[in-house]
Design an enzyme around this catalytic site. Structure first.
Site, PDB file in Angstrom:
ATOM      1  N   GLY A   1       2.242  -4.818  -7.366  1.00 18.24           N
ATOM      2  CA  GLY A   1       3.070  -3.968  -8.225  1.00 18.24           C
ATOM      3  C   GLY A   1       4.006  -3.111  -7.399  1.00 18.24           C
ATOM      4  CB  SER A   2       5.782  -0.017  -8.267  1.00 17.63           C
ATOM      5  OG  SER A   2       4.720   0.840  -8.595  1.00 17.63           O
ATOM      6  CB  THR A   3       6.396   0.796  -2.966  1.00 19.59           C
ATOM      7  OG1 THR A   3       6.738  -0.537  -2.557  1.00 19.59           O
ATOM      8  CG2 THR A   3       6.060   1.611  -1.730  1.00 19.59           C
TER       9      THR A   3
ATOM     10  CD  GLU B   1      10.783  -4.340  -6.336  1.00 18.33           C
ATOM     11  OE1 GLU B   1      10.407  -5.438  -5.937  1.00 18.33           O
ATOM     12  OE2 GLU B   1      10.007  -3.452  -6.687  1.00 18.33           O
TER      13      GLU B   1
ATOM     14  CB  CYS C   1       7.439  -9.121  -5.601  1.00 25.15           C
ATOM     15  SG  CYS C   1       6.412 -10.558  -5.290  1.00 25.15           S
TER      16      CYS C   1
ATOM     17  N   GLY D   1       1.141   1.420  -5.566  1.00 19.78           N
ATOM     18  CA  GLY D   1       0.359   0.861  -4.459  1.00 19.78           C
ATOM     19  C   GLY D   1      -0.029   1.925  -3.437  1.00 19.78           C
TER      20      GLY D   1
ATOM     21  CD  GLU E   1       3.183  -9.375  -3.229  1.00 21.98           C
ATOM     22  OE1 GLU E   1       4.169  -8.617  -3.036  1.00 21.98           O
ATOM     23  OE2 GLU E   1       3.187 -10.303  -4.037  1.00 21.98           O
TER      24      GLU E   1
ATOM     25  CE  LYS F   1      -4.384  -2.032 -15.754  1.00 26.75           C
ATOM     26  NZ  LYS F   1      -3.059  -2.209 -16.442  1.00 26.75           N
TER      27      LYS F   1
HETATM   28  P1  NAI Z   1       3.292  -0.469 -11.565  1.00 30.98           P
HETATM   29  O1  NAI Z   1       3.096  -0.747 -10.129  1.00 30.98           O
HETATM   30  O2  NAI Z   1       3.080   0.963 -11.975  1.00 30.98           O
HETATM   31  O3  NAI Z   1       2.314  -1.387 -12.423  1.00 30.98           O
HETATM   32  C1  NAI Z   1       1.634  -2.519 -11.933  1.00 30.98           C
HETATM   33  C2  NAI Z   1       0.177  -2.506 -12.377  1.00 30.98           C
HETATM   34  O4  NAI Z   1      -0.459  -1.340 -11.876  1.00 30.98           O
HETATM   35  C3  NAI Z   1      -0.020  -2.478 -13.888  1.00 30.98           C
HETATM   36  O5  NAI Z   1      -1.144  -3.260 -14.225  1.00 30.98           O
HETATM   37  C4  NAI Z   1      -0.320  -1.017 -14.148  1.00 30.98           C
HETATM   38  O6  NAI Z   1      -1.080  -0.811 -15.325  1.00 30.98           O
HETATM   39  C5  NAI Z   1      -1.122  -0.653 -12.920  1.00 30.98           C
HETATM   40  N1  NAI Z   1      -1.126   0.778 -12.597  1.00 30.98           N
HETATM   41  C6  NAI Z   1      -0.150   1.693 -12.805  1.00 30.98           C
HETATM   42  N2  NAI Z   1      -0.531   2.911 -12.371  1.00 30.98           N
HETATM   43  C7  NAI Z   1      -1.792   2.782 -11.873  1.00 30.98           C
HETATM   44  C8  NAI Z   1      -2.729   3.682 -11.272  1.00 30.98           C
HETATM   45  N3  NAI Z   1      -2.450   4.979 -11.099  1.00 30.98           N
HETATM   46  N4  NAI Z   1      -3.915   3.193 -10.872  1.00 30.98           N
HETATM   47  C9  NAI Z   1      -4.215   1.896 -11.011  1.00 30.98           C
HETATM   48  N5  NAI Z   1      -3.381   0.996 -11.584  1.00 30.98           N
HETATM   49  C10 NAI Z   1      -2.169   1.421 -12.002  1.00 30.98           C
HETATM   50  O7  NAI Z   1       4.747  -0.959 -11.934  1.00 30.98           O
HETATM   51  P2  NAI Z   1       5.634  -0.689 -13.255  1.00 30.98           P
HETATM   52  O8  NAI Z   1       5.639   0.775 -13.556  1.00 30.98           O
HETATM   53  O9  NAI Z   1       5.216  -1.608 -14.315  1.00 30.98           O
HETATM   54  O10 NAI Z   1       7.099  -1.130 -12.749  1.00 30.98           O
HETATM   55  C11 NAI Z   1       7.965  -0.199 -12.096  1.00 30.98           C
HETATM   56  C12 NAI Z   1       8.731  -0.851 -10.969  1.00 30.98           C
HETATM   57  O11 NAI Z   1       7.831  -1.322 -10.005  1.00 30.98           O
HETATM   58  C13 NAI Z   1       9.571  -2.051 -11.314  1.00 30.98           C
HETATM   59  O12 NAI Z   1      10.830  -1.700 -11.744  1.00 30.98           O
HETATM   60  C14 NAI Z   1       9.655  -2.780 -10.014  1.00 30.98           C
HETATM   61  O13 NAI Z   1      10.677  -2.262  -9.201  1.00 30.98           O
HETATM   62  C15 NAI Z   1       8.341  -2.471  -9.376  1.00 30.98           C
HETATM   63  N6  NAI Z   1       7.416  -3.596  -9.573  1.00 30.98           N
HETATM   64  C16 NAI Z   1       7.321  -4.485  -8.576  1.00 30.98           C
HETATM   65  C17 NAI Z   1       6.526  -5.583  -8.711  1.00 30.98           C
HETATM   66  C18 NAI Z   1       6.416  -6.561  -7.621  1.00 30.98           C
HETATM   67  O14 NAI Z   1       5.764  -7.591  -7.790  1.00 30.98           O
HETATM   68  N7  NAI Z   1       7.015  -6.312  -6.502  1.00 30.98           N
HETATM   69  C19 NAI Z   1       5.790  -5.857  -9.947  1.00 30.98           C
HETATM   70  C20 NAI Z   1       5.938  -4.826 -10.943  1.00 30.98           C
HETATM   71  C21 NAI Z   1       6.731  -3.744 -10.737  1.00 30.98           C
END
Ligand code: NAI
Ligand code: MG
Length: 492
Positions: free
Chosen positions: A239-241, A392, A295, A244, A261, A186
């Protein structure tokens, strides 16, 4: 000057399931935006639980089929190598997809994202034939044999963010396929095009249908359905904490394997004896590259008072001189962040810090009118307790803080004063200082006198940066279960 902006042939709003394009269960669509212009350039299917179920069944069926007509380690190796070659052969198409979909300057897509994907797939191809168990000498009475088998965990769900869409897909696909798992990916709703294209290519490269499925959609619907599906044996999430944490909790309810991660707020410690030019270049590259959406980016700079002004000045100057603009222009070094929402999130952090007395240095030129551009920024006069220092930001923003002490415990305490623990960077010519800090820093990765990562090195976090490791041997073994076998002889 004008640049080619024609979108490479992209699939309509469909999922890739069981080796082919599949119409989604619902007709709901998601817009695909070019972050450099704000224009909608395509549409994605908004995947539902029904689509996820279909993909998981295809993956499960592929594993069953592969048990009968084996998909052998060397065939998996060859398929991953063929996929790497196919991406390389279509490098320009993939580079343009990443640029238009994720807002990456084309020079970055060409130099990093596409070659990084090719190298990642090649690296993991090698592991397919090299996973082994062990044999043990047992102490029980009579003759006996003991050994371990490494078996694939089964169907795995991959959920990835938007910052490295193609490479992020490869980081997870490579080890999963090497280990013999079947994948449902996904991708992030902001940047799904390159993953769809990758899945389509995989079929021509010898992936049996169902080993690599892609379902697009939003996290709380398609992502959550993947996490909750009882036939998914493992989730690997980046993705985000916040997200996660939800995913890890959901996996715990089903005792599902999970690797998370997550975010980081990685410290950089620079001593007065460091090579300041090399440090400045690496620090600037690390936090400004990809507009800070990495990240592992070093985002809290602790620099010895004696060299603090010199070093932060050098970093700010590199930011000030960056070429910002059209992502299709090969000269452009810094593109937009992914969405308007991310841009305003970043400016809230910066404005909050400035209101609390921070000083800002960096890029002062005009930013393009359209698109979600953020200026490379170095904040000084900041301290722990400010949101910009603690959270972050995920943008091209570095927080610089001087220190005076030579006590390694005190320096490590500054660096460790944060809930994350992904990476840490140390710049010094003193081996004893470097070694002293390596042991004291709470981080999954420590890099000394360099910011560059490599696929052979396991990567992952401690504390709120998550758990589990990707890359290296550990990253492949994370897709296997160890089965212990003991055989008592002499019963025939
Ligand atoms: P997110 O963690 O919500 O999204 C990442 C992935 O998770 C996307 O594919 C999203 O569709 C999926 N996702 C979201 N909610 C979900 C759920 N309830 N169940 C399963 N999958 C889900 O991150 P977002 O909202 O795009 O970004 C927000 C902040 O997160 C950023 O500003 C950044 O600080 C942090 N982030 C950190 C990353 C890293 O690699 N450390 C990568 C992306 C975001
Ligand atoms: Mg996009």
């Amino acid at each position: 000057m004008t640049f080619d902006s024609s979108l490479p042939a992209v699939p309509g709003a469909r999922h890739f399931i069981g080796g082919g394009w599949v119409e989604p269960a619902s007709c709901e669509r998601l817009p695909v935006e070019n972050p450099a212009t704000g224009e909608v350039i395509a549409e994605l299917a908004a995947g539902s639980a029904e689509d996820i179920d279909r993909a998981v069944k295809a993956a499960d069926g592929a594993l069953t089929a592969a048990r009968h007509a084996r998909w052998t380690p060397s065939q998996r190796q060859d398929a991953l190598l063929a996929l790497a070659n196919a991406v390389e052969a279509q490098a320009e198409e993939f580079a343009l997809l990443e640029t238009l979909d994720a807002g990456k300057p084309i020079s970055n897509s060409r130099r990093v994202d596409v070659p990084g994907t090719v190298a990642t797939l090649r690296y993991f191809a090698g592991w397919a034939t090299k996973l082994t168990g062990e044999s043990m000498e047992l102490s029980q009475p009579g003759e006996s044999t003991g050994y371990t088998l490494r078996e694939p965990v089964g169907v795995v769900g991959h959920i990835i963010p938007w910052n490295y869409p193609l490479m992020g897909a490869a980081f997870k696909l490579g080890p999963a396929i090497a280990a013999g798992c079947a994948v449902v990916l996904k991708p992030a709703e902001q940047s799904s095009l390159s993953a769809l294209r990758l899945a389509e290519l995989a079929i021509a490269c010898g992936f049996p249908p169902g080993f690599f499925n892609v379902v697009t959609g939003v996290g709380p619907v398609a992502g959550a359905a993947l996490v909750d599906h009882p036939d998914v044996a493992k989730i690997s999430f980046t993705g985000s904490t916040a997200t996660g944490t939800q995913i890890a909790a959901a996996c715990a309810r089903q005792m599902k394997r999970v690797t998370v991660e997550l975010g980081g707020k990685s410290p950089i410690i620079v001593f007065a004896d460091a090579d300041l030019d090399a440090a400045a270049r690496a620090i600037a590259m690390n936090i400004f590259f990809n507009s800070g959406q990495t990240c592992s980016a070093g985002s809290r700079l602790f620099v010895h008072r004696d060299v603090a002004d010199t070093l932060t000045g050098k970093v700010a100057q590199i930011g000030a001189a960056m070429k910002i603009g059209d992502t299709r222009d090969p000269e452009t070094q810094l593109g937009p962040v992914i969405t308007a929402a991310q841009r305003s999130r970043i400016s809230t952090f910066v404005e909050g810090a400035l209101a609390q007395g921070a000083q800002s240095r960096g890029y002062e030129g005009a930013l393009p009118d359209a698109g979600y551009y953020v200026a490379p920024t170095v904040l000084s006069e900041v301290r722990s307790g400010m949101a910009a220092v603690d959270e972050e930001i995920f943008g091209p923003v570095l927080c610089a803080m001087p220190f005076e002490t030579h006590d390694l415990d005190e320096i490590a305490a500054l660096a460790n004063d944060n809930r994350y623990g992904l990476s840490a960077y140390v710049w010094t010519r003193s081996l004893s200082r470097a070694h002293g800090l390596i042991g004291r820093l709470r981080a999954g990765t420590v890099r000394v006198n360099s910011a560059a990562g490599e696929i052979v090195m396991p990567a992952g976090g401690v504390r709120q940066s998550g758990f589990g490791r990707e890359n290296g041997r550990a990253g492949v073994e994370a897709y296997t279960e160890l089965k212990s076998v003991t055989i008592a002889h002499g019963h025939d």
